[in-house]
Write an enzyme that holds these catalytic residues in place. Structure first.
Site, PDB file in Angstrom:
ATOM      1  N   GLY A  64     -44.669 -35.696 -26.573  1.00 57.28           N
ATOM      2  CA  GLY A  64     -43.769 -35.038 -25.649  1.00 57.28           C
ATOM      3  C   GLY A  64     -44.548 -34.060 -24.799  1.00 57.28           C
ATOM      4  O   GLY A  64     -45.741 -34.240 -24.558  1.00 57.28           O
ATOM      5  N   VAL A  69     -47.728 -37.467 -31.908  1.00 59.09           N
ATOM      6  CA  VAL A  69     -47.366 -37.914 -33.246  1.00 59.09           C
ATOM      7  C   VAL A  69     -48.156 -39.173 -33.578  1.00 59.09           C
ATOM      8  O   VAL A  69     -48.287 -40.072 -32.736  1.00 59.09           O
ATOM      9  CB  VAL A  69     -45.859 -38.204 -33.352  1.00 59.09           C
ATOM     10  CG1 VAL A  69     -45.481 -38.627 -34.768  1.00 59.09           C
ATOM     11  CG2 VAL A  69     -45.053 -36.980 -32.937  1.00 59.09           C
ATOM     12  N   ASP A 178     -32.748 -27.237 -27.200  1.00 58.05           N
ATOM     13  CA  ASP A 178     -33.071 -28.531 -26.600  1.00 58.05           C
ATOM     14  C   ASP A 178     -32.460 -29.616 -27.478  1.00 58.05           C
ATOM     15  O   ASP A 178     -33.128 -30.245 -28.283  1.00 58.05           O
ATOM     16  CB  ASP A 178     -34.583 -28.699 -26.489  1.00 58.05           C
ATOM     17  CG  ASP A 178     -34.962 -29.911 -25.652  1.00 58.05           C
ATOM     18  OD1 ASP A 178     -34.068 -30.514 -25.037  1.00 58.05           O
ATOM     19  OD2 ASP A 178     -36.152 -30.267 -25.625  1.00 58.05           O
TER      20      ASP A 178
END
Length: 393
Positions: A64, A69, A178
């Site tokens: 992101g 990841v 978020d």
């Protein structure tokens, strides 16, 4: 289950996976986490230093604005996710460009601990951090809309339980600023939050209710200002309305058992209007679970007019499938039932159904999976299944 690693454990040969990624590229497989750099791990867990030395097959999953990841496998075969600040990511890059302080910018982007975490002393940034978490699947809303109602309800129930935990956490009421589907993953069918970078504990201070406006794209809500000078329940209500607009309104009512629709509609309407808090919402979701799991949701039906079905134990019909929606299998009609009586009702409601096969497989609620068939011209032995064939019109 959240596993964390022993706070006194030191692993002397655990490598920062980002070093290997920089050498081989993001998409490359990382064979192991072994080098001569010290890592300190925190918590208490089943994950041992030996397991961390021998993780293998690390692959880039995604990233992101802040983190990247990677998927790795522990020696026993279990897949976990390594999550680390992305050194080439948007947030770190823009921070460094603005302030020129790479070490300080890294600290701003530190990660929360889930399964465990590794601190590593590097030359430019001391105590760099990588977390070890459950490996989940991304939330794809289009795919979820094509799954069974039972599985979609499980997602909504797990979200309700998560919001209840956030509302009553030891830190106080936690809100997710978020709150979008991409901030969650599915682990064994349950929804779990994967990104806590934008979580906030403090309630909003106020001098009057005009300071307590919850703003969303479609509508706004004004909450009361307490005598103590805090907007009452703002963190909880923000989470709840986001759960409504991103999940409940799409996943809860559609293709649900007809007798449960009024209760499900009331949950959707109450969360959409914020007339309920998290506690009441979860209580109603748990009520739906009880009615569904216990079979009490089944409408009283009479056997009069039903066709008779002959029971053939230890047998199955390998072919003669037809498709129905929603099915657990895309090439056939595979549904869950509470009882044989419910299976008969389903078969009677499908014009093409002439038989059904009860398996020994169950869903997360304990309901049995049943294949519905167009006929029974080819019945074969199977000790784990029972076939019911239509004997009369």
């Amino acid at each position: 289950m959240h596993l964390v690693l022993d706070p006194l454990m030191t692993v002397s040969d655990c490598e920062d996976p980002r070093e290997r990624i920089r050498e081989t590229g993001r998409g490359a497989s990382i064979p192991s986490l072994t080098s001569g750099r010290p890592w300190v791990l925190g918590g208490s867990s089943e994950i041992t230093r030996t397991a961390l030395r021998n993780v293998s097959g690390a692959q880039y999953v995604g990233s992101g604005y802040t983190k990247a990841v990677y998927r790795v496998r522990l020696p026993g075969g279990a897949a976990v996710a390594l999550k680390a600040v992305d050194f080439s990511g948007h947030d770190l890059g823009s921070c460094v460009r603005e302030f020129g302080a790479r070490r300080g910018c890294y600290r701003l982007l530190d990660l929360p601990q889930l399964y465990g975490y590794c601190y590593q002393d590097s030359e430019d940034i001391p105590d760099t951090l990588t977390t070890i978490t459950e490996l989940g699947a991304p939330v794809e809303m289009i795919q979820l809309l094509q799954t069974s109602w039972e599985d979609r309800f499980r997602i909504c129930l797990s979200l309700g339980r998560l919001l209840h935990h956030l509302a009553h956490s030891p830190l106080g009421s936690v809100t997710l600023l978020d709150f979008r589907p991409r901030q969650f993953v599915l682990v064994d069918g349950e929804l779990k939050v994967t990104d806590l970078d934008d979580a906030r504990v403090e309630e909003t201070p106020c001098t009057s209710s005009t300071d307590c406006v919850l703003e969303f794209p479609a509508r706004n809500f004004t909450l009361p200002c307490s005598a103590q000078g805090w907007c009452e329940g703002m963190n909880e209500k923000r989470n709840l309305y986001n759960a409504y607009r991103f999940f409940f309104t799409y996943l809860l009512p559609h293709s649900a058992p007809p007798s449960l629709r009024p209760l499900l509609d009331s949950i959707v309407n109450a969360t959409g209007e914020l007339t309920w808090g998290v506690d009441e919402t979860l209580a109603q979701l748990e009520k739906v679970l009880h009615l569904y799991r216990s079979g009490q949701y089944l409408q009283n039906a009479t056997a009069a007019g039903r066709a008779e079905y002959q029971r053939l134990p230890g047998s199955t019909v390998p072919q003669e499938d037809y498709r129905c929606w929603p099915s657990y299998h895309h090439g056939s009609c595979l549904l869950s039932v509470f009882s044989v009586a419910e299976a008969v009702d389903i078969c009677e409601s499908h014009a093409q159904c002439q038989a059904f096969v009860v398996t020994n497989q169950t869903t997360w609620t304990g309901r049995q999976l049943v294949f519905f068939k167009t006929g029974w011209s080819h019945v074969v032995p199977d000790p784990n299944k029972t076939t019911y064939v239509r004997a009369s019109g």
